[in-house]
Design a protein around this motif. Structure first.
Motif, PDB file in Angstrom:
ATOM      1  N   ARG A 138       0.824  -1.215   0.000  1.00  0.00           N
ATOM      2  CA  ARG A 138       0.000   0.000   0.000  1.00  0.00           C
ATOM      3  C   ARG A 138       0.860   1.268   0.000  1.00  0.00           C
ATOM      4  O   ARG A 138       0.594   2.188  -0.770  1.00  0.00           O
ATOM      5  CB  ARG A 138      -0.974  -0.016   1.176  1.00  0.00           C
ATOM      6  CG  ARG A 138      -2.072  -1.062   1.028  1.00  0.00           C
ATOM      7  CD  ARG A 138      -3.204  -0.897   2.031  1.00  0.00           C
ATOM      8  NE  ARG A 138      -4.209  -1.919   1.842  1.00  0.00           N
ATOM      9  CZ  ARG A 138      -5.199  -1.859   0.948  1.00  0.00           C
ATOM     10  NH1 ARG A 138      -5.289  -0.798   0.170  1.00  0.00           N
ATOM     11  NH2 ARG A 138      -6.081  -2.837   0.849  1.00  0.00           N
ATOM     12  N   PRO A 139       1.907   1.346   0.856  1.00  0.00           N
ATOM     13  CA  PRO A 139       2.799   2.512   0.735  1.00  0.00           C
ATOM     14  C   PRO A 139       3.463   2.591  -0.636  1.00  0.00           C
ATOM     15  O   PRO A 139       3.616   3.684  -1.204  1.00  0.00           O
ATOM     16  CB  PRO A 139       3.839   2.275   1.840  1.00  0.00           C
ATOM     17  CG  PRO A 139       3.169   1.381   2.818  1.00  0.00           C
ATOM     18  CD  PRO A 139       2.258   0.510   2.027  1.00  0.00           C
ATOM     19  N   LEU A 179       1.485   5.994  -7.285  1.00  0.00           N
ATOM     20  CA  LEU A 179       0.417   6.887  -7.738  1.00  0.00           C
ATOM     21  C   LEU A 179       0.888   8.341  -7.769  1.00  0.00           C
ATOM     22  O   LEU A 179       0.690   9.042  -8.763  1.00  0.00           O
ATOM     23  CB  LEU A 179      -0.795   6.743  -6.817  1.00  0.00           C
ATOM     24  CG  LEU A 179      -1.976   7.682  -7.091  1.00  0.00           C
ATOM     25  CD1 LEU A 179      -2.556   7.427  -8.475  1.00  0.00           C
ATOM     26  CD2 LEU A 179      -3.048   7.534  -6.022  1.00  0.00           C
ATOM     27  N   VAL A 180       1.522   8.779  -6.701  1.00  0.00           N
ATOM     28  CA  VAL A 180       1.950  10.189  -6.605  1.00  0.00           C
ATOM     29  C   VAL A 180       2.994  10.520  -7.659  1.00  0.00           C
ATOM     30  O   VAL A 180       2.904  11.546  -8.352  1.00  0.00           O
ATOM     31  CB  VAL A 180       2.487  10.491  -5.188  1.00  0.00           C
ATOM     32  CG1 VAL A 180       3.123  11.873  -5.138  1.00  0.00           C
ATOM     33  CG2 VAL A 180       1.364  10.388  -4.162  1.00  0.00           C
ATOM     34  N   LEU A 184       0.925   3.911  -3.100  1.00  0.00           N
ATOM     35  CA  LEU A 184       0.734   5.349  -2.925  1.00  0.00           C
ATOM     36  C   LEU A 184       1.885   6.128  -3.558  1.00  0.00           C
ATOM     37  O   LEU A 184       1.663   7.137  -4.255  1.00  0.00           O
ATOM     38  CB  LEU A 184       0.626   5.684  -1.437  1.00  0.00           C
ATOM     39  CG  LEU A 184       0.425   7.173  -1.094  1.00  0.00           C
ATOM     40  CD1 LEU A 184      -0.875   7.694  -1.716  1.00  0.00           C
ATOM     41  CD2 LEU A 184       0.419   7.378   0.420  1.00  0.00           C
ATOM     42  N   LEU A 185       3.099   5.657  -3.337  1.00  0.00           N
ATOM     43  CA  LEU A 185       4.267   6.304  -3.948  1.00  0.00           C
ATOM     44  C   LEU A 185       4.197   6.218  -5.466  1.00  0.00           C
ATOM     45  O   LEU A 185       4.492   7.184  -6.176  1.00  0.00           O
ATOM     46  CB  LEU A 185       5.551   5.633  -3.441  1.00  0.00           C
ATOM     47  CG  LEU A 185       6.867   6.191  -3.995  1.00  0.00           C
ATOM     48  CD1 LEU A 185       7.048   7.649  -3.585  1.00  0.00           C
ATOM     49  CD2 LEU A 185       8.042   5.349  -3.509  1.00  0.00           C
TER      50      LEU A 185
END
Length: 523
Positions: free
Chosen positions: A368-369, A375-376, A372-373
């Motif tokens: 999940r982290p 995606l950003v 997120l990375l």
């Protein structure tokens, strides 16, 4: 294709039923009330993909490469409205009319209903390209469900959708974009291990269309088709019922269409190989070292996905050796060709995403982290390249288009003093205004040949003075990059040219391409 499907005994059938039940449970709603049926999942995914790709379409307002217009929209505009400009490729017969014909049909319909507004001519082809990409996204997800567990399928689809390069390219009117979408669809019906919906006739038909759109699609699919032939038990049936008929029909249709629009006998596929391989014409547009795709190309194509791809190859190299072989083969072949571009590897992206998804799904608590990375970083690159970087050449055409309504004397006469094909042309203006740009056809054997653009940049001031010896022959408007302004300032002042617009183009000017575009008008 039945002979490719694994034969299951009763015990295996029980296991398959249990596995399908488990998949259904994992796709249940979070509140646990009821699982999503395939129909509900399909409808939700269609809505999501369509909305996502339409947003993608409208949030990409920058230019990438000239082929985005000059091998599609410019050709389509000339086919329907009988004015415009065709590059040397269409005069030499190395491009097929099938891809431009698709947009020409749209243009013709708009023309017949008297609704051929310039904004529709620009955006409608891109919207249709976006919808086509959305359809491929949905089909790709359901392929992933048959190949992997729901968890792996979910993370693989996530990797696919957040790819910045896919965002940057998939809604453009590039032949590479259509080639990639067709490749993604063909992969759905290719007999991968675990696939349940494979069909030789369907995937080979899609491959044939991809090759007609862009002949280099054959490079990607050659090892895959060869491996399929090797594994097929009934090889004769595959050849006689699929390969030969589909190939023959595709070649005949392509040749008939090209002969109609070229108005002479033309075999585009032969001309393409002759000019680009034997005559080395592609080298005219730049050459790179053999390792360019390994040192730069793949890194840009995958972007933040690169570590996941490497990790995924370690995890699933044996299971997806077919796809990995296609990736290695394609990179190797393109590495042998001197002229290299990022977009040439774009059709490999769906293959790469399968490995990226495998990696992300196996990161455990870190996924999940990591997601997120991912995606950003991808979102930042996608928005910057889509909304900021290299947008000036499109914005400049809005200013040029406004001249269509000018009724002054003399009528508008626009000269683009830029590297050739820097901007789109009549497809983004849609009026028969006089325009001219610096041409750059390749050297086709003429001794001492230097193209017009290179002649100009050797001594811009001299070229302008000799090309326009009389004031009556001067254009009314000049479009140029800011890096040229100082060098021709004497010509601009002496002929009363006044800057009327300054348009941002890029934060990274390079060589003849400046950070801004200036438009000058003669008073």
């Amino acid at each position: 294709m039945e002979n490719l499907r694994p034969r299951l005994n009763f015990g295996n059938k029980v296991q398959v039923v249990k596995l399908r039940k488990r998949k259904s449970e994992l796709y249940s709603k979070e509140d646990g009330t009821s699982p999503l049926s395939d129909g509900e999942l399909w409808s939700r995914l269609v809505v999501f993909s369509v909305v996502f790709r339409l947003m993608n379409c409208f949030l990409v307002q920058s230019s990438f490469v000239p082929d985005e217009y000059w091998q599609s929209l410019e050709v389509s505009h000339r086919m329907v409205f009988n004015y415009g400009y065709l590059t040397w490729e269409w005069k030499a017969g190395i491009r097929g009319f099938i891809y431009p014909l698709f947009f020409a049909v749209i243009y013709k319909i708009l023309h017949v209903i008297n609704y051929d507004l310039v904004h529709l001519l620009i955006w409608l082809p891109r919207i249709l390209q976006a919808l086509f990409a959305a359809f491929a996204d949905v089909k790709f997800f359901f392929l992933l469900r048959t190949l992997e567990s729901p968890d792996v399928a979910k993370w693989t689809f996530f990797c696919h959708m957040v790819s910045w390069f896919s965002w940057f390219c998939c809604t453009r009117t590039l032949t590479n974009s259509a080639e990639t979408t067709l490749t993604c669809l063909a992969l759905v019906y290719f007999p991968l291990p675990g696939s349940t919906k494979h069909s030789s006739s369907v995937y080979l038909s899609l491959v044939a269309v991809a090759v007609l759109v862009r002949p280099t699609a054959l490079i990607v699919w050659f090892p895959l088709v060869l491996l399929h032939f090797y594994q097929e038990e009934n090889k004769l049936r595959l050849v006689t019922h699929s390969l030969l008929p589909i190939g023959a029909v595709a070649l005949v249709i392509s040749t008939v269409i090209d002969c109609i629009f070229y108005e002479k006998w033309t075999l585009v596929q032969f001309n393409f190989v002759k000019f680009n391989v034997f005559h080395g014409v592609a080298d005219f547009y730049g050459a790179h070292p053999w390792h360019w795709y390994l040192s730069q190309g793949l890194a840009v194509l995958l972007g933040p996905h690169l570590p996941l791809f490497v990790h995924g190859c370690c995890l699933a190299a044996r299971k997806y050796k077919t796809l990995l072989a296609a990736i290695v083969w394609t990179v190797a072949v393109y590495s042998c060709l001197p002229h290299k571009e990022f977009r040439f590897l774009y059709p490999l992206l769906p293959f790469c995403m399968i490995f990226c998804g495998m990696s992300l799904a196996h990161l455990g608590a870190w996924r999940r982290p990591a997601a997120l990375l991912l995606l950003v970083t991808n979102l930042s690159a996608a928005l910057y390249t889509g909304l900021v970087h290299q947008r000036g050449t499109l914005d400049a055409m809005s200013h040029v288009r406004a001249l269509c309504d000018v009724t002054s004397t003399p009528p508008p006469d626009v000269l683009f003093l830029m590297p050739c094909h820097s901007t789109p042309y009549y497809s983004h203006v849609h009026c028969p205004m006089k325009m001219r740009f610096l041409e750059c056809p390749p050297d086709l054997g003429e001794e001492g040949y230097v193209d017009e653009a290179d002649q100009f940049y050797v001594d811009p001031l001299h070229w302008l003075r000799t090309s326009f010896p009389y004031k009556s022959s001067l254009p009314t408007h000049l479009v140029l990059f800011d890096v040229l302004e100082e060098e021709i300032s004497v010509f601009l002042q002496g002929n009363k040219f006044v800057r009327t617009a300054e348009i941002f183009h890029t934060h990274f000017p390079e060589g003849r391409v400046g950070g801004s575009i200036f438009i000058y008008e003669r008073h």
